[in-house]
Motif scaffolding. Structure first.
Motif, PDB file in Angstrom:
ATOM      1  N   ARG A   8      74.365 -10.173  82.591  1.00  0.00           N
ATOM      2  CA  ARG A   8      74.749 -10.143  81.269  1.00  0.00           C
ATOM      3  C   ARG A   8      75.294  -8.827  80.831  1.00  0.00           C
ATOM      4  O   ARG A   8      76.400  -8.762  80.135  1.00  0.00           O
ATOM      5  CB  ARG A   8      73.231 -10.424  80.589  1.00  0.00           C
ATOM      6  CG  ARG A   8      73.648 -11.012  79.070  1.00  0.00           C
ATOM      7  CD  ARG A   8      72.378 -11.813  78.507  1.00  0.00           C
ATOM      8  NE  ARG A   8      71.035 -11.310  79.039  1.00  0.00           N
ATOM      9  CZ  ARG A   8      70.423 -12.106  79.980  1.00  0.00           C
ATOM     10  NH1 ARG A   8      70.942 -13.058  80.371  1.00  0.00           N
ATOM     11  NH2 ARG A   8      69.284 -11.415  79.978  1.00  0.00           N
ATOM     12  N   THR A   9      74.549  -7.499  81.250  1.00  0.00           N
ATOM     13  CA  THR A   9      75.225  -6.146  80.831  1.00  0.00           C
ATOM     14  C   THR A   9      76.778  -6.147  81.337  1.00  0.00           C
ATOM     15  O   THR A   9      77.443  -5.606  80.655  1.00  0.00           O
ATOM     16  CB  THR A   9      74.480  -5.120  81.526  1.00  0.00           C
ATOM     17  OG1 THR A   9      73.035  -5.209  80.827  1.00  0.00           O
ATOM     18  CG2 THR A   9      74.820  -3.876  81.129  1.00  0.00           C
ATOM     19  N   PHE A  10      76.747  -6.440  82.611  1.00  0.00           N
ATOM     20  CA  PHE A  10      78.481  -6.398  83.118  1.00  0.00           C
ATOM     21  C   PHE A  10      79.301  -7.384  82.393  1.00  0.00           C
ATOM     22  O   PHE A  10      80.167  -6.708  82.069  1.00  0.00           O
ATOM     23  CB  PHE A  10      78.187  -6.912  84.778  1.00  0.00           C
ATOM     24  CG  PHE A  10      79.552  -6.767  85.247  1.00  0.00           C
ATOM     25  CD1 PHE A  10      79.784  -5.913  86.100  1.00  0.00           C
ATOM     26  CD2 PHE A  10      80.241  -8.169  85.416  1.00  0.00           C
ATOM     27  CE1 PHE A  10      80.864  -5.733  86.669  1.00  0.00           C
ATOM     28  CE2 PHE A  10      81.370  -8.237  86.052  1.00  0.00           C
ATOM     29  CZ  PHE A  10      81.974  -6.885  86.859  1.00  0.00           C
ATOM     30  N   LEU A  11      78.770  -8.597  82.042  1.00  0.00           N
ATOM     31  CA  LEU A  11      79.855  -9.325  81.277  1.00  0.00           C
ATOM     32  C   LEU A  11      79.969  -8.803  79.870  1.00  0.00           C
ATOM     33  O   LEU A  11      81.088  -8.704  79.340  1.00  0.00           O
ATOM     34  CB  LEU A  11      79.268 -10.766  81.459  1.00  0.00           C
ATOM     35  CG  LEU A  11      80.213 -11.984  80.543  1.00  0.00           C
ATOM     36  CD1 LEU A  11      81.465 -11.711  81.419  1.00  0.00           C
ATOM     37  CD2 LEU A  11      79.570 -12.991  80.531  1.00  0.00           C
ATOM     38  N   GLU A  12      79.166  -8.427  79.350  1.00  0.00           N
ATOM     39  CA  GLU A  12      79.153  -7.627  77.911  1.00  0.00           C
ATOM     40  C   GLU A  12      80.208  -6.348  77.930  1.00  0.00           C
ATOM     41  O   GLU A  12      80.857  -6.369  77.087  1.00  0.00           O
ATOM     42  CB  GLU A  12      77.945  -7.443  77.230  1.00  0.00           C
ATOM     43  CG  GLU A  12      77.073  -8.815  77.050  1.00  0.00           C
ATOM     44  CD  GLU A  12      75.668  -8.427  76.588  1.00  0.00           C
ATOM     45  OE1 GLU A  12      75.235  -7.356  76.615  1.00  0.00           O
ATOM     46  OE2 GLU A  12      74.945  -9.308  76.034  1.00  0.00           O
TER      47      GLU A  12
END
Length: 154
Positions: A8-12
């Protein structure tokens, strides 16, 4: 941190890089070329971009330090930097090359020096941001997760 949170952090983080204009769709296309047979393709291509950009920026710095400035030579370096930044989707680096080329055409040394500072700044920003992104990607893979950016963005 668990894999889902890392992903999720990667995508954000990636979405923020697009939203803030650091990256463009070419970066997504680069990821589309990466697969299981070459899982480090994007990192390798971007590393080549880093090496090439640093060489070009150093060449530009030296060329603008000469007593008689060769604007054709400078323009050729800027053109090469613009092309390589465009090929990996480094949008803000590419855009900072546009006025640089105009100042070369006008043979304006002061304008070229200001543009060189802008190019250096944009290059260092994208380099740091992509290094952070790749570090996060390493953490995800080490935790057993996937970073298939293309699937997530479609």
């Amino acid at each position: 941190m668990e894999v889902n949170q890392l992903q999720r952090t990667f995508l954000e983080y990636t979405a923020a890089l697009f939203r803030e204009g650091f990256l463009d769709s070419q970066f997504t296309q680069l990821y589309q070329l990466q697969d299981e047979s070459n899982p480090k393709f994007v990192v390798e291509v971007v590393s080549l971009f880093f090496d090439d950009s640093e060489r070009l920026i150093n060449d530009l710095t030296r060329a603008l330090d000469e007593p008689i400035v060769d604007f054709k030579k400078i323009d050729a370096h800027v053109h090469q930097l613009k092309g390589s930044s465009s090929s990996i989707g480094a949008h803000r680096v590419k855009n900072s090359c546009l006025p640089f080329r105009d100042f070369c055409e006008a043979q304006n040394t002061d304008g070229c020096l200001r543009c060189l500072q802008q190019v250096k700044q944009e290059y260092l920003l994208i380099k740091n941001k992509l290094e952070d992104l790749f570090q996060l990607e390493k953490q995800i893979v080490a935790a057993g997760g996937s970073t298939n950016l293309v699937e997530w963005m479609l």
